[in-house]
Design a protein around this motif. Structure first.
Motif, mmCIF file in Angstrom:
data_model
loop_
_atom_site.group_PDB
_atom_site.id
_atom_site.type_symbol
_atom_site.label_atom_id
_atom_site.label_comp_id
_atom_site.label_asym_id
_atom_site.label_seq_id
_atom_site.Cartn_x
_atom_site.Cartn_y
_atom_site.Cartn_z
ATOM 1 N N MET A 190 40.353 33.315 41.453
ATOM 2 C CA MET A 190 39.924 33.856 42.740
ATOM 3 C C MET A 190 41.078 34.113 43.697
ATOM 4 O O MET A 190 40.914 34.739 44.741
ATOM 5 C CB MET A 190 38.914 32.909 43.400
ATOM 6 C CG MET A 190 37.584 32.843 42.674
ATOM 7 S SD MET A 190 36.829 34.475 42.408
ATOM 8 C CE MET A 190 36.489 34.992 44.082
ATOM 9 N N GLU A 191 42.256 33.649 43.371
ATOM 10 C CA GLU A 191 43.409 33.815 44.247
ATOM 11 C C GLU A 191 44.500 34.717 43.661
ATOM 12 O O GLU A 191 45.532 34.904 44.280
ATOM 13 C CB GLU A 191 44.026 32.433 44.558
ATOM 14 C CG GLU A 191 43.094 31.486 45.285
ATOM 15 C CD GLU A 191 42.678 32.020 46.660
ATOM 16 O OE1 GLU A 191 43.541 32.632 47.324
ATOM 17 O OE2 GLU A 191 41.511 31.849 47.034
ATOM 18 N N LEU A 192 44.283 35.254 42.463
ATOM 19 C CA LEU A 192 45.368 35.980 41.804
ATOM 20 C C LEU A 192 44.847 37.095 40.900
ATOM 21 O O LEU A 192 43.886 36.900 40.146
ATOM 22 C CB LEU A 192 46.200 34.996 40.973
ATOM 23 C CG LEU A 192 47.578 35.468 40.491
ATOM 24 C CD1 LEU A 192 48.512 35.693 41.676
ATOM 25 C CD2 LEU A 192 48.184 34.437 39.554
ATOM 26 N N THR A 193 45.505 38.250 40.961
ATOM 27 C CA THR A 193 45.155 39.403 40.119
ATOM 28 C C THR A 193 46.409 39.931 39.434
ATOM 29 O O THR A 193 47.461 40.051 40.061
ATOM 30 C CB THR A 193 44.523 40.525 40.962
ATOM 31 O OG1 THR A 193 43.242 40.097 41.427
ATOM 32 C CG2 THR A 193 44.353 41.801 40.157
ATOM 33 N N ARG A 194 46.292 40.197 38.146
ATOM 34 C CA ARG A 194 47.390 40.835 37.411
ATOM 35 C C ARG A 194 47.353 42.329 37.637
ATOM 36 O O ARG A 194 46.292 42.953 37.660
ATOM 37 C CB ARG A 194 47.262 40.554 35.908
ATOM 38 C CG ARG A 194 47.998 39.318 35.468
ATOM 39 C CD ARG A 194 47.800 38.972 34.011
ATOM 40 N NE ARG A 194 48.123 40.029 33.068
ATOM 41 C CZ ARG A 194 48.378 39.795 31.783
ATOM 42 N NH1 ARG A 194 48.376 38.559 31.322
ATOM 43 N NH2 ARG A 194 48.640 40.789 30.961
ATOM 44 N N VAL A 195 48.539 42.918 37.797
ATOM 45 C CA VAL A 195 48.673 44.364 37.994
ATOM 46 C C VAL A 195 49.676 44.893 36.975
ATOM 47 O O VAL A 195 50.807 44.414 36.901
ATOM 48 C CB VAL A 195 49.167 44.700 39.421
ATOM 49 C CG1 VAL A 195 49.230 46.214 39.611
ATOM 50 C CG2 VAL A 195 48.274 44.061 40.476
ATOM 51 N N GLU A 196 49.251 45.875 36.176
ATOM 52 C CA GLU A 196 50.141 46.508 35.203
ATOM 53 C C GLU A 196 50.015 48.017 35.342
ATOM 54 O O GLU A 196 48.912 48.541 35.513
ATOM 55 C CB GLU A 196 49.792 46.078 33.781
ATOM 56 C CG GLU A 196 49.946 44.583 33.538
ATOM 57 C CD GLU A 196 49.626 44.195 32.110
ATOM 58 O OE1 GLU A 196 50.310 44.689 31.198
ATOM 59 O OE2 GLU A 196 48.673 43.417 31.903
ATOM 60 N N ALA A 197 51.137 48.712 35.288
ATOM 61 C CA ALA A 197 51.114 50.162 35.498
ATOM 62 C C ALA A 197 52.163 50.859 34.647
ATOM 63 O O ALA A 197 53.242 50.312 34.400
ATOM 64 C CB ALA A 197 51.350 50.482 36.970
#
Length: 315
Positions: A190-197
């Motif tokens: 609930m406090e962290l999201t992975r971002v890949e691009a």
């Protein structure tokens, strides 16, 4: 005599300072080399690499390092296009791939290849559904490249924490005609999201990018509104500010990192926008709507078997 005592005291302070540094460090400290020319300290993995700080001046290097947020650390690690293919430590997630496997030999080949990668905790191979499920901290691109190196078609079909979130993953696809790319967001907790691009077609150099308020693409990035920032976010920097992308001479840019306080469920229907300038002072060069993506266990269906076309062969 007084001069001798001062010199002796100064020389004694060097090993004492080194001992104090070792005592304060959370990592082990290696002993000086026989020549006594250098002291080496093992830094935690979350600290910047030694090469990144080697260019700092003596007056700067003596200061205590600032704390670095996960997003900033990941940006630093991937800003150099030459480092785009290097593995970047990410929060652990379960990732699912559909892989063209026909026999136990295929299963063994896939498993053996994945086991050579550091950063994977668990590998499950389901031959009947042709699904490979991996728990680990590696970027999707690294794992996908490894699977394809076995000579088998493979495609990402799901990512997230099973049963933890109603919406655990989202994707934004840039479909040209000039800039192509994909941005994946996956909820870790609930406090962290992975971002890949991954992007192509960019002009070489640094570009600002952000999650913007609206998914209105009638005028491209210009109609997507301001940078997304929920009312309860207390910071000088908007939550949707993703920092800087750096494209190489080939126009490609890659990013792997994490963003605190970002919730995937709040992003569906918004957009990700790219800008010519690093400070996003222009109207933007491309944008894509953020749509819900499949989580773990939600995308096992193949296409119609009457024509033999499988999911990885479809457009």
């Amino acid at each position: 005599m007084v001069g001798f005592l001062r010199a002796f005291a100064a020389a004694s302070a060097v090993p004492a300072a080194a001992a104090a540094a070792c005592a304060l460090s959370s990592s082990s400290c290696s002993s000086p080399s026989p020549s006594g020319s250098k002291l080496r300290f093992h830094l935690p993995a979350s600290f910047p690499s030694a090469s990144a700080s080697a260019s700092s001046s003596p007056s700067t290097s003596a200061r205590a390092p600032r704390s670095i947020t996960p997003m900033a650390a990941a940006t630093a690690a991937t800003a150099d296009p030459s480092a785009a293919n290097k593995d970047t430590a990410l929060p652990e997630l379960t990732t699912e791939f559909m892989v063209d496997m026909k026999c136990e030999g295929c299963v063994k080949a896939v498993r053996n290849k994945l086991e050579t990668l550091e950063g994977l905790k668990n590998i499950e191979v389901d031959l009947n559904n042709q699904v490979v499920r991996v728990l680990g901290s590696l970027p999707v691109k690294t794992m996908l490249d490894a699977l394809q190196q076995t000579g088998r078609d493979a495609r990402l079909i799901g990512q997230g924490n099973p049963n933890d979130f109603l919406v655990s993953a989202a994707v934004a696809e840039f479909k040209g005609p000039v800039i192509f790319g994909v941005v994946r967001l996956a909820q870790v907790n609930m406090e962290l999201t992975r971002v890949e691009a991954t992007f192509s077609g960019l002009s070489p150099g640094k570009h600002g990018w952000s999650i913007n308020e609206f998914g209105d693409l009638t005028r491209g990035a210009e109609s997507t509104g301001k940078v997304y920032n929920p009312p309860d976010h207390s910071s000088d920097k908007p939550l949707g500010d993703l920092g800087t992308l750096e494209a190489g001479e080939n126009g490609e840019a890659h990013f792997s990192g994490s963003k605190e306080k970002l919730k995937v469920v709040d992003l569906i229907g918004r957009s990700i926008a790219l800008y010519t300038t690093e400070d996003r002072s222009d109207s933007g060069i491309a944008a894509a709507v953020i749509a819900r993506s499949a989580g773990v266990g939600e995308n096992y269906k193949k296409l119609c078997t009457c024509d033999g076309v499988t999911i990885w062969e479809s457009s």
